[in-house]
Design a protein around this motif. Structure first.
Motif: not given
Length: 413
Positions: A230, A225, A368-370, A165
């Motif tokens: 998660n 994100v 900002r990443a999964s 993402c």
């Protein structure tokens, strides 16, 4: 002579799989590394894998020249590699091109396009008779608006070669689309699908999908994100989606002429209909492969290595339950001041493994990443709901405090 072939494996980041391979194939593994990514490999990991031969592809040198240098280098090994594995999503193009240049099994350029370029991928899905969300390449906010006029909002905007993402956004209106710099990457836009998003992983040997392992996602990646839980949950029970997952993967594997490897796919079930999302021919991210091992009670990494070594793995399942990986939050960048210990996490119901990547005093960088995380736990239970409940209890118990990095004091003049 070695009883097993030697494997050349792309190694651009430390992962549970690469660490397993380094232990299990200590005399049958050669690492392929890229000099420009040396900073992504921590010194402790480099020491951990120092017993293995490693070929470093130099930065700024043609790949053909590096392939010739590799052939000369590999000829001096006790036994040169005859098999190839690329577990890295962002290295797909260069890794398989390198493998082709040195005569190892690889995906050709067309296949890499199908599993890396999301527009080419979805076009291929449709050629194979699968439904997808509506999609289009876009180069400006005006093109996004023309798409929105036809398919409505919200829309999903992403780079065609993104993963985890990164630079992927949900666009609720024209203002959000206008904020994107379309000159930085090759973007696509697609229709936002409702329904339930699922994942499925499978092993491929000699063109055959041997098995299919479904995963539930308590929260969608685009919500993750932006701060949602998660997690992925491997479903070893009968709670999986009402879809013939092995047939779904087989249609794609046959249609893309994939000979062997690990497949990871995302799809949607909307009003009983399946919509293909994305597929990768490489290990799933986060700790999803390990989830399957916990859910089915078998050595998933050994089975994965088998298919890359050209062997048909024995899938002897000793368990049928749900098992998931919960990525622990990383609230910001700076210095870790306090964090719940792994021992404390292991005392919580259902937690069978806990790994912390950040300790007190460590400097961390959030993004900002999964896969943004300070660590992870594996949680097991007899149902999806039980695992999710236990995961939320872990989040309630877990604490991490990160002090923002201080700006340097101005130099007195």
């Amino acid at each position: 002579m070695s009883p097993r072939p030697v494997l050349l494996m792309v190694d651009d980041r430390a992962s549970s799989f690469t660490r397993y391979a380094a232990r299990a194939l200590s005399e049958n593994l050669v690492l392929l590394r890229f000099a420009e990514l040396r900073g992504d490999l921590r010194e402790d990991y480099l020491r951990e894998t120092a017993h293995l031969p490693a070929f470093w592809v130099r930065e700024g040198v043609s790949l053909a020249e590096e392939a010739q240098r590799y052939r000369e280098w590999a000829a001096e090994l006790r036994e040169p590699p005859t098999r190839f594995c690329n577990p890295s999503e962002p290295r797909q193009h260069v890794a398989h091109r390198f493998a082709a240049l040195v005569g190892l099994p690889h995906l050709d350029e067309r296949q890499v396009g199908w599993v890396r370029d999301k527009v080419a991928m979805k076009e291929r899905f449709r050629e194979l008779g699968l439904r997808t969300a509506a999609f289009a390449r876009v180069r400006s906010a005006a093109e996004v608006e023309r798409f929105a006029a036809r398919y409505g909002r919200p829309l999903v905007l992403k780079p065609v070669d993104s993963f985890a993402c990164v630079d992927t956004y949900l666009l609720p209106g024209p203002a959000a689309a206008a904020e994107i710099d379309y000159g930085t990457r090759d973007f696509m836009v697609e229709e936002y699908l409702g329904g339930t998003e699922w994942e499925v992983c499978g092993l491929i040997h000699d063109g055959e999908v041997l098995t299919a392992w479904p995963s539930a996602m308590p929260c969608r990646p685009l919500d993750i994100v932006d701060g949602a839980m998660n997690a992925n949950i491997s479903v070893g029970t009968d709670e999986g989606p009402p879809v013939d997952l092995r047939e779904l993967l087989q249609r794609i594997v046959t249609g893309m002429d994939i000979d062997h490897g690990y497949a990871h796919m995302e799809f949607f079930v909307v009003d009983g209909q399946v919509f293909a999302g994305e597929i990768g021919i490489r290990l799933a991210g986060c700790e999803i492969p390990a989830n399957h091992g916990h859910a089915y009670g078998f050595d998933v990494f050994a089975a994965t290595l088998d298919v890359y070594l050209g062997h048909r793995p024995r899938l002897d399942y000793r368990e049928r339950r749900c098992a998931g990986d919960l990525l622990l939050p990383l609230p910001g960048s700076g210095t870790v001041r306090r964090v719940t210990s792994a021992d404390e996490l292991l005392r919580l119901p259902g937690v069978v493994e806990a790994v912390l990547r950040a300790g007190v005093g460590d400097t961390v960088a959030a993004r900002r990443a999964s896969h943004n995380a300070s660590g992870y736990v594996h949680v097991v239970g007899d149902s999806i709901a039980r695992v999710e409940q236990r995961m939320r209890a872990v989040l309630d118990a877990f604490t991490i405090e990160v002090a923002p990095a201080r700006e340097p004091d101005p130099v007195a003049r």
